[in-house]
Design a protein around this motif. Structure first.
Motif, PDB file in Angstrom:
ATOM      1  N   THR A  36       0.809  -1.211   0.000  1.00 53.26           N
ATOM      2  CA  THR A  36       0.000   0.000   0.000  1.00 53.26           C
ATOM      3  C   THR A  36       0.843   1.262   0.000  1.00 53.26           C
ATOM      4  N   THR A  37       2.002   1.237   0.652  1.00 53.76           N
ATOM      5  CA  THR A  37       2.815   2.446   0.788  1.00 53.76           C
ATOM      6  C   THR A  37       3.969   2.492  -0.208  1.00 53.76           C
ATOM      7  N   TYR A  38       3.850   1.785  -1.317  1.00 54.51           N
ATOM      8  CA  TYR A  38       4.951   1.723  -2.290  1.00 54.51           C
ATOM      9  C   TYR A  38       5.348   3.106  -2.783  1.00 54.51           C
ATOM     10  N   ARG A  39       4.388   3.991  -2.959  1.00 50.07           N
ATOM     11  CA  ARG A  39       4.692   5.298  -3.540  1.00 50.07           C
ATOM     12  C   ARG A  39       5.557   6.127  -2.583  1.00 50.07           C
ATOM     13  N   VAL A  40       5.256   6.055  -1.285  1.00 50.15           N
ATOM     14  CA  VAL A  40       6.059   6.761  -0.291  1.00 50.15           C
ATOM     15  C   VAL A  40       7.453   6.159  -0.215  1.00 50.15           C
ATOM     16  N   MET A  41       7.518   4.820  -0.258  1.00 48.49           N
ATOM     17  CA  MET A  41       8.822   4.152  -0.248  1.00 48.49           C
ATOM     18  C   MET A  41       9.661   4.604  -1.438  1.00 48.49           C
ATOM     19  N   ALA A  42       9.050   4.688  -2.602  1.00 47.09           N
ATOM     20  CA  ALA A  42       9.771   5.101  -3.797  1.00 47.09           C
ATOM     21  C   ALA A  42      10.310   6.517  -3.653  1.00 47.09           C
ATOM     22  N   ALA A  43       9.480   7.406  -3.132  1.00 44.59           N
ATOM     23  CA  ALA A  43       9.933   8.788  -2.944  1.00 44.59           C
ATOM     24  C   ALA A  43      11.100   8.852  -1.978  1.00 44.59           C
ATOM     25  N   ASP A  44      11.061   8.069  -0.922  1.00 45.17           N
ATOM     26  CA  ASP A  44      12.158   8.057   0.048  1.00 45.17           C
ATOM     27  C   ASP A  44      13.438   7.527  -0.576  1.00 45.17           C
ATOM     28  N   ALA A  45      13.311   6.507  -1.439  1.00 44.54           N
ATOM     29  CA  ALA A  45      14.492   5.948  -2.089  1.00 44.54           C
ATOM     30  C   ALA A  45      15.153   6.974  -3.003  1.00 44.54           C
ATOM     31  N   VAL A  46      14.336   7.697  -3.770  1.00 43.07           N
ATOM     32  CA  VAL A  46      14.900   8.704  -4.672  1.00 43.07           C
ATOM     33  C   VAL A  46      15.483   9.867  -3.875  1.00 43.07           C
ATOM     34  N   ASP A  47      14.838  10.254  -2.781  1.00 41.97           N
ATOM     35  CA  ASP A  47      15.408  11.289  -1.914  1.00 41.97           C
ATOM     36  C   ASP A  47      16.797  10.882  -1.430  1.00 41.97           C
ATOM     37  N   ALA A  48      16.932   9.609  -1.022  1.00 42.82           N
ATOM     38  CA  ALA A  48      18.223   9.129  -0.535  1.00 42.82           C
ATOM     39  C   ALA A  48      19.262   9.114  -1.640  1.00 42.82           C
ATOM     40  N   ALA A  49      18.820   8.879  -2.880  1.00 46.65           N
ATOM     41  CA  ALA A  49      19.752   8.866  -4.012  1.00 46.65           C
ATOM     42  C   ALA A  49      20.271  10.255  -4.345  1.00 46.65           C
ATOM     43  N   GLY A  50      19.598  11.288  -3.826  1.00 47.45           N
ATOM     44  CA  GLY A  50      19.989  12.656  -4.134  1.00 47.45           C
ATOM     45  C   GLY A  50      21.422  12.978  -3.765  1.00 47.45           C
ATOM     46  N   ALA A  51      21.962  12.269  -2.764  1.00 56.89           N
ATOM     47  CA  ALA A  51      23.346  12.526  -2.348  1.00 56.89           C
ATOM     48  C   ALA A  51      24.340  12.218  -3.454  1.00 56.89           C
ATOM     49  N   ASP A  52      23.960  11.380  -4.411  1.00 61.13           N
ATOM     50  CA  ASP A  52      24.867  10.996  -5.497  1.00 61.13           C
ATOM     51  C   ASP A  52      24.501  11.641  -6.826  1.00 61.13           C
ATOM     52  N   LEU A  53      23.580  12.591  -6.798  1.00 64.25           N
ATOM     53  CA  LEU A  53      23.151  13.259  -8.017  1.00 64.25           C
ATOM     54  C   LEU A  53      23.631  14.704  -8.009  1.00 64.25           C
ATOM     55  N   THR A  54      23.932  15.202  -9.170  1.00 67.26           N
ATOM     56  CA  THR A  54      24.336  16.593  -9.280  1.00 67.26           C
ATOM     57  C   THR A  54      23.111  17.474  -9.496  1.00 67.26           C
ATOM     58  N   GLY A  55      23.187  18.701  -9.011  1.00 63.83           N
ATOM     59  CA  GLY A  55      22.072  19.614  -9.189  1.00 63.83           C
ATOM     60  C   GLY A  55      20.995  19.421  -8.143  1.00 63.83           C
ATOM     61  N   ARG A  56      20.012  20.283  -8.179  1.00 67.54           N
ATOM     62  CA  ARG A  56      18.923  20.252  -7.213  1.00 67.54           C
ATOM     63  C   ARG A  56      17.943  19.150  -7.559  1.00 67.54           C
ATOM     64  N   LEU A  57      17.645  18.317  -6.592  1.00 69.07           N
ATOM     65  CA  LEU A  57      16.675  17.240  -6.790  1.00 69.07           C
ATOM     66  C   LEU A  57      15.276  17.787  -6.575  1.00 69.07           C
ATOM     67  N   GLN A  58      14.446  17.693  -7.594  1.00 72.28           N
ATOM     68  CA  GLN A  58      13.071  18.158  -7.489  1.00 72.28           C
ATOM     69  C   GLN A  58      12.290  17.295  -6.503  1.00 72.28           C
ATOM     70  N   PRO A  59      11.283  17.861  -5.861  1.00 71.17           N
ATOM     71  CA  PRO A  59      10.471  17.058  -4.936  1.00 71.17           C
ATOM     72  C   PRO A  59       9.619  16.036  -5.670  1.00 71.17           C
ATOM     73  N   SER A  60       9.232  14.999  -4.964  1.00 73.78           N
ATOM     74  CA  SER A  60       8.366  13.979  -5.544  1.00 73.78           C
ATOM     75  C   SER A  60       7.003  14.563  -5.868  1.00 73.78           C
ATOM     76  N   ILE A  61       6.470  14.181  -7.031  1.00 76.41           N
ATOM     77  CA  ILE A  61       5.140  14.654  -7.428  1.00 76.41           C
ATOM     78  C   ILE A  61       4.201  13.501  -7.777  1.00 76.41           C
ATOM     79  N   THR A  62       4.567  12.286  -7.433  1.00 77.55           N
ATOM     80  CA  THR A  62       3.748  11.145  -7.867  1.00 77.55           C
ATOM     81  C   THR A  62       2.371  11.114  -7.210  1.00 77.55           C
ATOM     82  N   ASP A  63       2.172  11.907  -6.162  1.00 75.84           N
ATOM     83  CA  ASP A  63       0.821  11.996  -5.605  1.00 75.84           C
ATOM     84  C   ASP A  63      -0.108  12.762  -6.534  1.00 75.84           C
ATOM     85  N   LYS A  64       0.453  13.393  -7.558  1.00 73.13           N
ATOM     86  CA  LYS A  64      -0.342  14.159  -8.521  1.00 73.13           C
ATOM     87  C   LYS A  64      -0.328  13.525  -9.916  1.00 73.13           C
ATOM     88  N   VAL A  65       0.318  12.364 -10.051  1.00 71.29           N
ATOM     89  CA  VAL A  65       0.489  11.748 -11.379  1.00 71.29           C
ATOM     90  C   VAL A  65      -0.412  10.518 -11.502  1.00 71.29           C
TER      91      VAL A  65
END
Length: 601
Positions: free
Chosen positions: A408-437
């Motif tokens: 049930t909470t897969y979407r929140v888990m996914a957002a948290d995983a991408v947030d954690a990946a932000g440390a290895d990405l260049t540039g500003r990481l946009q916030p998750s918007i999948t609650d609107k997609v």
């Protein structure tokens, strides 16, 4: 550092995804198929992309969390690839209880944050993200103790009704014994003194996961199944990508990425070992078994939830069937093919028969399936009491892992995983918007429901058939029906599985990434659990329908049917064995449809 994610304090502590302004809607890239099509042409194109591009994120694992992570990352504007060794939802994500629910038992375990979060996600799925795939379902909670049980349960259900904020399902309704028996006539009169009806939601988990994956492809992600990770790339001390092998033809290539996200569920530990990195948490597999019985074997207008000495047991309405389960036992054997035993089935039958006026027998069972929950390892030996919260860890520079949680909470888990990946990405990481997609098929769904009669007349189908298709494909129904252009016979049902049209098999192969017979019979449709023959009686016809799309010759058709029939026989044999070891030995004796290497990930 491990970040244990609990809904009770996530937003207060981080505010990452809720306090930033919403990102602008993401437009599908030109390279993506018009509707996230996963066909043979797209498969070849995606192989070339894997070999030639450098991705921001490579997601390993095609379950609901992996597909959700790919969608989350793609809609943040990142370059994304998802690789899966088998099929989308081939593991845990096709073998759940098929519910989007808060989890009543977690209230008793004081997991208030988890329940609140899950209920909020349930509401999003019902109203915005996937109304074509996720539907309300009612349950009867039978009361068996006088004085204290009704107010105690009512208080819990009141919290359940209100914790998730706005809701689109009715609240609890209290019933006398007579009222409860009118709702569920199959119950013994002595099994209850009254009842409370409440609502949750349900979905075909495999179709939902596949649709999440297709939606990710629609927004530009490479989504490639039958693509196994065989190793990791390194630059100095950091992970810089993965080596992959096409298990269909043996080709290999290297995929470069800024960060790899391990979303492999019960295979999390295996993939971490393959990476050579020390894991920050361990995953423990808990086996859950369900049985499927005909709808007429239990006379009722609602589902049922029963308390057991270990957990809870659900009787869930499922089209013309009931799904009854689940068990909750430790599993330490083959992760790809967890096997149900006779003891598992007897456990379910014995518990449900304590309240049914007409007991279920083994002869009533149409289908059986077993899945593994990827629980975070803990000190408590009871898997039913392990927390269903999830954990995210940056295992090494360039490698993030996520595990635990619930469907049930897969979407929140996914957002948290991408947030954690932000440390290895260049540039500003946009916030998750999948609650609107919305997922593919959601836009326009309600209008098409109102137009079902006209659509049925246009294609020469009964309106009930069109409504059934709408609840499987939503507004993609036009693509499905158009696949029968020039061959009206495809709009006829499969003779041995009349709930499904022949065109649905063609569409599974042409648009939904089905590469093998088992993909179509166990996940794109649920023929393998909904008919007593478990797909054997229609295997050859389905293989021939797929052959027209995938270019199979007679030898390949025969091989696909042979492998599928062996799988069914192995599953039947395992279900007569008394224990896990014997059942596992029976199940793994069947050949694999895909040429996989160990370790599988």
């Amino acid at each position: 550092m491990i970040r244990r994610i609990q809904a009770a304090n996530r937003r207060e502590a981080s505010g990452v995804a809720t306090r930033k302004p919403a990102a602008a809607p993401v437009t599908p890239t030109r390279a993506s198929a018009e509707t996230g099509r996963l066909g043979l042409d797209e498969r070849e194109r995606d192989w070339q992309r894997l070999a030639s591009e450098t991705f921001d994120v490579v997601v390993v694992g095609g379950g609901v969390v992996g597909a959700g992570t790919a969608l989350d990352a793609a809609t943040r504007g990142l370059r994304v690839a998802l690789v899966e060794a088998r099929d989308l939802a081939s593991g845990t994500s096709s073998r759940s209880s098929k519910l989007f629910h808060g989890g009543l038992r977690y209230l008793e375990q004081l997991e208030f944050g988890l329940v609140r979060e899950a209920l909020r996600e349930r509401e999003l799925m019902l109203t915005r993200i996937a109304p074509h795939l996720v539907k309300p379902v009612s349950f009867l909670y039978p009361l068996s103790h006088r004085v204290w049980e009704r107010p105690y349960t009512a208080a819990g259900l009141l919290m359940y009704d209100t914790m998730g904020g706005a809701r689109s399902v009715p609240g609890q309704k209290h019933l006398t014994r007579a009222g409860a028996l009118r709702m569920f006539p199959a119950l013994k009169r002595s099994a209850l003194i009254g009842g409370i009806r409440y609502y949750d939601a349900q979905s075909d988990d495999a179709r939902h996961t596949m649709t999440v994956g297709r939606t990710a492809a629609h927004y530009g992600a490479v989504v490639r199944t039958s693509t196994q990770v065989t190793g990791f790339l390194r630059e100095a001390d950091r992970i810089s990508g993965v080596r992959v092998r096409d298990v269909e033809d043996g080709r290999e290539t290297e995929v470069k990425a800024n960060v790899v996200i391990n979303c492999t569920g019960v295979w999390t530990d295996e993939l971490q070992r393959l990476s050579g990195s020390r894991g920050r948490f361990r995953v423990r597999a808990s086996k859950g078994v369900h049985i499927v019985v005909p709808r007429d074997r239990i006379v009722a207008e609602s589902g049922l939830i029963l308390r057991t000495e270990k957990s809870v047991l659900f009787v869930i309405p499922w089209r013309n069937h009931w799904i009854v389960g689940t068990t909750d036992t430790d599993w330490k054997l083959d992760l790809a093919h967890p096997a149900a035993t006779k003891a598992d089935i007897d456990y379910i039958l014995n518990h449900v028969n304590t309240v049914l006026a007409t007991p279920l027998t083994h002869d009533d069972i149409e289908g059986v399936y077993a899945g593994l929950r990827p629980l975070l390892a803990g000190e408590n030996e009871s898997t039913s009491k392990l927390s269903r919260e999830h954990a995210v860890a940056r295992v090494a520079p360039g490698l993030v892992a996520i595990a635990g949680g619930k469907y049930t909470t897969y979407r929140v888990m996914a957002a948290d995983a991408v947030d954690a990946a932000g440390a290895d990405l260049t540039g500003r990481l946009q916030p998750s918007i999948t609650d609107k997609v919305p997922l593919l098929g959601a836009d326009g769904y309600y209008a098409l429901v109102n137009q079902a009669d006209q659509l049925a007349t246009r294609h020469g189908l009964h309106p009930y058939r069109v409504r059934h298709l709408l609840d499987r494909y939503g507004s993609l129904v036009h693509e499905v029906l158009d696949a029968a252009n020039g061959d009206p016979d495809l709009l006829r049902p499969l003779p041995a599985a009349p709930d499904y049209l022949q065109v649905e098999i063609v569409y599974a192969a042409s648009h939904e990434g089905a590469l093998h017979l088992e993909d179509a019979l166990t996940r794109r449709t649920r023929i393998s659990i909904e008919y007593p023959h478990r797909g054997v009686d229609c295997a050859e016809q389905v293989a021939r329908l797929m052959a027209g799309v995938l270019g199979w010759d007679e030898a390949r058709i025969a091989r696909e049917v042979e492998v599928y029939n062996a799988r069914v026989q192995a599953e039947r044999d395992s279900q007569s064995e008394p224990d896990d070891e014997a059942a596992d030995a029976r199940r793994i004796s069947a050949p694999e449809a895909r040429d996989l290497r160990d370790p599988v990930s």
